[in-house]
Design a protein around this motif. Sequence first.
Motif, PDB file in Angstrom:
ATOM      1  N   LEU A 194       0.835  -1.200   0.000  1.00 50.75           N
ATOM      2  CA  LEU A 194       0.000   0.000   0.000  1.00 50.75           C
ATOM      3  C   LEU A 194       0.869   1.250   0.000  1.00 50.75           C
ATOM      4  O   LEU A 194       0.623   2.193  -0.760  1.00 50.75           O
ATOM      5  N   GLU A 249       2.130   1.796  -3.410  1.00 54.28           N
ATOM      6  CA  GLU A 249       1.085   2.303  -4.302  1.00 54.28           C
ATOM      7  C   GLU A 249       0.880   3.801  -4.086  1.00 54.28           C
ATOM      8  O   GLU A 249       0.772   4.565  -5.039  1.00 54.28           O
ATOM      9  N   ALA A 262       1.569   6.788  -6.776  1.00 53.02           N
ATOM     10  CA  ALA A 262       0.501   7.645  -7.272  1.00 53.02           C
ATOM     11  C   ALA A 262       0.681   9.080  -6.824  1.00 53.02           C
ATOM     12  O   ALA A 262       0.135   9.991  -7.430  1.00 53.02           O
ATOM     13  N   CYS A 279       2.784   3.812   5.714  1.00 56.37           N
ATOM     14  CA  CYS A 279       1.560   4.051   4.946  1.00 56.37           C
ATOM     15  C   CYS A 279       0.966   5.398   5.290  1.00 56.37           C
ATOM     16  O   CYS A 279       0.647   6.199   4.412  1.00 56.37           O
ATOM     17  N   LEU A 280       0.810   5.639   6.589  1.00 56.05           N
ATOM     18  CA  LEU A 280       0.205   6.893   7.025  1.00 56.05           C
ATOM     19  C   LEU A 280       1.050   8.076   6.563  1.00 56.05           C
ATOM     20  O   LEU A 280       0.538   9.067   6.051  1.00 56.05           O
ATOM     21  N   ARG A 309     -10.378  10.423  -3.817  1.00 52.69           N
ATOM     22  CA  ARG A 309     -11.230   9.487  -4.541  1.00 52.69           C
ATOM     23  C   ARG A 309     -10.418   8.417  -5.271  1.00 52.69           C
ATOM     24  O   ARG A 309     -10.967   7.460  -5.786  1.00 52.69           O
ATOM     25  N   ASP A 310      -9.081   8.605  -5.334  1.00 53.54           N
ATOM     26  CA  ASP A 310      -8.260   7.581  -5.966  1.00 53.54           C
ATOM     27  C   ASP A 310      -7.856   6.478  -4.995  1.00 53.54           C
ATOM     28  O   ASP A 310      -7.354   5.439  -5.412  1.00 53.54           O
ATOM     29  N   PRO A 366      -9.550   4.258  -3.151  1.00 49.28           N
ATOM     30  CA  PRO A 366     -10.092   2.901  -3.329  1.00 49.28           C
ATOM     31  C   PRO A 366      -9.394   2.147  -4.446  1.00 49.28           C
ATOM     32  O   PRO A 366      -9.171   0.936  -4.338  1.00 49.28           O
ATOM     33  N   TYR A 367      -8.985   2.871  -5.479  1.00 41.71           N
ATOM     34  CA  TYR A 367      -8.296   2.221  -6.591  1.00 41.71           C
ATOM     35  C   TYR A 367      -6.964   1.626  -6.144  1.00 41.71           C
ATOM     36  O   TYR A 367      -6.629   0.490  -6.479  1.00 41.71           O
ATOM     37  N   LEU A 368      -6.234   2.406  -5.347  1.00 43.71           N
ATOM     38  CA  LEU A 368      -4.950   1.918  -4.826  1.00 43.71           C
ATOM     39  C   LEU A 368      -5.173   0.703  -3.943  1.00 43.71           C
ATOM     40  O   LEU A 368      -4.458  -0.297  -4.031  1.00 43.71           O
ATOM     41  N   LEU A 369      -6.208   0.799  -3.081  1.00 45.65           N
ATOM     42  CA  LEU A 369      -6.498  -0.317  -2.177  1.00 45.65           C
ATOM     43  C   LEU A 369      -6.822  -1.569  -2.977  1.00 45.65           C
ATOM     44  O   LEU A 369      -6.388  -2.673  -2.639  1.00 45.65           O
ATOM     45  N   PHE A 370      -7.559  -1.384  -4.062  1.00 44.50           N
ATOM     46  CA  PHE A 370      -7.917  -2.555  -4.850  1.00 44.50           C
ATOM     47  C   PHE A 370      -6.689  -3.170  -5.509  1.00 44.50           C
ATOM     48  O   PHE A 370      -6.575  -4.392  -5.597  1.00 44.50           O
ATOM     49  N   LEU A 406      -5.163  -5.302  -2.989  1.00 48.33           N
ATOM     50  CA  LEU A 406      -5.942  -6.527  -2.799  1.00 48.33           C
ATOM     51  C   LEU A 406      -5.641  -7.521  -3.917  1.00 48.33           C
ATOM     52  O   LEU A 406      -5.559  -8.726  -3.696  1.00 48.33           O
ATOM     53  N   LYS A 407      -5.439  -6.983  -5.133  1.00 47.96           N
ATOM     54  CA  LYS A 407      -5.133  -7.855  -6.260  1.00 47.96           C
ATOM     55  C   LYS A 407      -3.789  -8.550  -6.068  1.00 47.96           C
ATOM     56  O   LYS A 407      -3.655  -9.743  -6.339  1.00 47.96           O
ATOM     57  N   LEU A 421     -12.150  -3.550   1.344  1.00 42.46           N
ATOM     58  CA  LEU A 421     -11.380  -2.332   1.130  1.00 42.46           C
ATOM     59  C   LEU A 421     -11.440  -1.464   2.384  1.00 42.46           C
ATOM     60  O   LEU A 421     -10.436  -0.901   2.815  1.00 42.46           O
ATOM     61  N   SER A 433      -9.271  -2.956   5.056  1.00 43.13           N
ATOM     62  CA  SER A 433      -7.828  -2.790   4.920  1.00 43.13           C
ATOM     63  C   SER A 433      -7.392  -1.427   5.442  1.00 43.13           C
ATOM     64  O   SER A 433      -6.309  -1.292   6.003  1.00 43.13           O
ATOM     65  N   VAL A 492      -4.671  -0.668   8.663  1.00 41.00           N
ATOM     66  CA  VAL A 492      -3.575   0.309   8.736  1.00 41.00           C
ATOM     67  C   VAL A 492      -3.758   1.184   9.966  1.00 41.00           C
ATOM     68  O   VAL A 492      -2.820   1.411  10.736  1.00 41.00           O
ATOM     69  N   ILE A 520     -10.566 -13.789  -5.490  1.00 41.61           N
ATOM     70  CA  ILE A 520     -10.373 -12.690  -6.443  1.00 41.61           C
ATOM     71  C   ILE A 520      -9.359 -13.114  -7.497  1.00 41.61           C
ATOM     72  O   ILE A 520      -9.517 -12.854  -8.690  1.00 41.61           O
ATOM     73  N   ILE A 551     -10.032 -12.859 -11.587  1.00 37.14           N
ATOM     74  CA  ILE A 551      -9.309 -12.106 -12.611  1.00 37.14           C
ATOM     75  C   ILE A 551      -8.197 -12.930 -13.221  1.00 37.14           C
ATOM     76  O   ILE A 551      -7.456 -12.444 -14.076  1.00 37.14           O
ATOM     77  N   LEU A 554     -13.436  -4.360  -9.953  1.00 35.96           N
ATOM     78  CA  LEU A 554     -12.818  -3.048 -10.082  1.00 35.96           C
ATOM     79  C   LEU A 554     -13.854  -1.983 -10.410  1.00 35.96           C
ATOM     80  O   LEU A 554     -13.827  -0.884  -9.876  1.00 35.96           O
ATOM     81  N   ILE A 599     -15.806  -0.451  -7.394  1.00 38.10           N
ATOM     82  CA  ILE A 599     -15.237   0.552  -6.516  1.00 38.10           C
ATOM     83  C   ILE A 599     -14.776   1.752  -7.299  1.00 38.10           C
ATOM     84  O   ILE A 599     -14.609   2.820  -6.758  1.00 38.10           O
ATOM     85  N   TYR A 600     -14.577   1.598  -8.568  1.00 41.58           N
ATOM     86  CA  TYR A 600     -13.962   2.703  -9.275  1.00 41.58           C
ATOM     87  C   TYR A 600     -14.495   2.803 -10.673  1.00 41.58           C
ATOM     88  O   TYR A 600     -13.852   2.413 -11.624  1.00 41.58           O
ATOM     89  N   VAL A 650      -5.229   8.507 -11.658  1.00 40.35           N
ATOM     90  CA  VAL A 650      -3.855   8.254 -11.226  1.00 40.35           C
ATOM     91  C   VAL A 650      -3.381   6.923 -11.753  1.00 40.35           C
ATOM     92  O   VAL A 650      -4.170   6.062 -12.127  1.00 40.35           O
ATOM     93  N   TYR A 651      -2.091   6.732 -11.754  1.00 37.41           N
ATOM     94  CA  TYR A 651      -1.456   5.438 -11.853  1.00 37.41           C
ATOM     95  C   TYR A 651      -2.081   4.576 -12.926  1.00 37.41           C
ATOM     96  O   TYR A 651      -2.872   3.691 -12.651  1.00 37.41           O
TER      97      TYR A 651
END
Lengths: 434, 203
Positions: free
Chosen positions: A69, A72, A76, A251-252, A268-269, A271-275, A278-279, B33, B36, B40, B77, B81, B174, B177-178, B184-185
């Motif tokens: 994380l 990521e 980003a 992370c923090l 708003r980005d 959740p994308y990083l978190l996903f 997770l992947k 999500l 997680s 942290v 998951i 995928i 995916l 959530i998005y 980004v990225y």
Amino acid sequence: MSYDVNTAIILLLGSFFLLIILKLPVIFAMCASTILTMLYTGTNMMTMMQRMASSINSFSLLAIPFFLLAGEIMGAGGVSDQLVAVSNALVGRFRGGLGHVNVLASMLFGGMSGSSAADISSLGPLEMQLMNGAGYDPDYSCALTITSSCQGVLIPPSHNMIIYSMAVGGVSVGGLFMGGMIPGIMLGLLLMVANGIISVRRNYPIGDKVPFLETLKIMGQSIPALLTVLIILCGVAFGFFTATESAAVACLWAFFVSTVLYRKLKLRDVPYLLFNVLKSLAVVFGLIASAGAFAYMVSKLNIPTLFASSLMGLSDNKYVILLLINLMLLVLGCIMDMAPLILICSPILLPVCLSIGMNSIQFGIMLIFNLAIGLCTPPVGNALFIGCAVGKRRLEDVVKQMLPLYGVMLVGLMLVTYVPFITSWLPTLLGYLN
Amino acid sequence: MPQNTLPRRGDAFLRPFSKVINAIYKALVLVFLVLSVALVLIVSSDVILRWFGFGIVWADEMSRMLMIWMAFIAMSIGVEIGSHVEITLFFNLFPKKFQKVWSVVNSLITMAIGCFIIYYGVLIIGIGMKGKLEIVRALPKSMLYLTIPVGGFFIVYFALMHMLGREDLMPSALDTIYPKRHSVYVPPELPGLRKPNKEDTGV
């Protein structure tokens, strides 16, 4: 014992290799062959479930999602651009300057994230763009980006080291981190030397000299980013907190830096990083769980001892044995990914190496260094694939440019294998080894 | 989610069935999500509070529990995928017909392992009811294993859908959530890189 041990071993390893050759995902191949062998030996099936669950039930494993994380977020959050700027200010002025920048930026990024894939995908585009723009051969810049990203798995934090410590049961993660420090930096320096020589021979340009004041300014701007490295390293080295806790704090901190200070990361980005994390976890955790069950069967059937004695039968020279092990790992690394190999090989190979006088930290670093080379060798190499994709180069052309760099990495590997000082000095100094 | 408008065999059952399961799956992914982030926060606040002398006693155990929960869901998951590590190098040398048949066999093996995980997952929960967690004594030990059968179920489900070739009915977690606006990225899905599970031929 009411069963034949040799048949059980053949059943376990045979079915495993057969299934992975037939394209069953490695984690299910491990499960299937373990189940088969358990049926044959009459082991209680419940053991398998317990092994799977208990191999994930470990606090130090938690560092993996955290470091992923943090990586990521850093990728980003504009930290990677900052690192390239700093490196350029420091080493851009030499012959082949941008190549050196490439290596140094990866070294710094390696101090924040432990994955070569993250390194390439967040630093790679900018590095390659810069190098290509300055007249470097695009294939060469792609090759250098791929090779330099391998520092990431050696320089702490590295989640592969956590996997290794998991697989062999109880090697200190802090000790491994400290052990990987010098080899990682050494690999970077070796690559810089190689880049220097290649640049002189091909007459690659000298970069612009950044004025002193400008350098100071850039350094100042990147202090928050570099503090992450300091948090992780000092926290672990001096025992303020464990690797896992340092990862959570990192992370923090990374989040704070990239949202408040650099303002590149938007909420708003997240959740994308978190996903994304997770992947990656999907791959790593599944492997760890099923390898836990597989390794249980491996040790129950005494395969490590058997392997050790047959290897000792080939030669009793320590150097020859180490060379054989390295060759074997290099070949395996060409066709398989890093994490499953660490999980499968380390319980089998560690006893051999311990018996010829290696310590477990040196073996771990050697294993990871070796498999890092595997990350950039065809036909299967994660870093190689991602690098070629990001740089939009053809694989064959890039591999041609990588040949001298492979040589450099092999030199590094030999140094790590035969000079214990490189891996053991720092851990000994900090009290992880005696 | 791309909807295939042409009717196909088994639609009458599969469509409503997959709708329900996809909804559950998406909800689970969302929950994880959030979890997680909680992980942290728990671990890092434990570190910070410890400097002031009062660490969180249950931080270690609870975070381990959440991690086991995540691990087994994450395994499914990976099936969805298709990101689990596999070696296609040798497999591609086999005749095409064999490859086709064996892919089905592989899916069947995966489903069998999924069923194994469900069955023994339920058993291990049953056994764990008697034990207690090490630190949070109020909770039974089976709390650790709650998601094991769930993960097993989704492994079976996704393997089945892949086997039937009904990727069109599968959720894209995916997108939940998005919804298609990542600023980004840019993930490495550029020309030349095929899906990670098909690239092992190297060229």
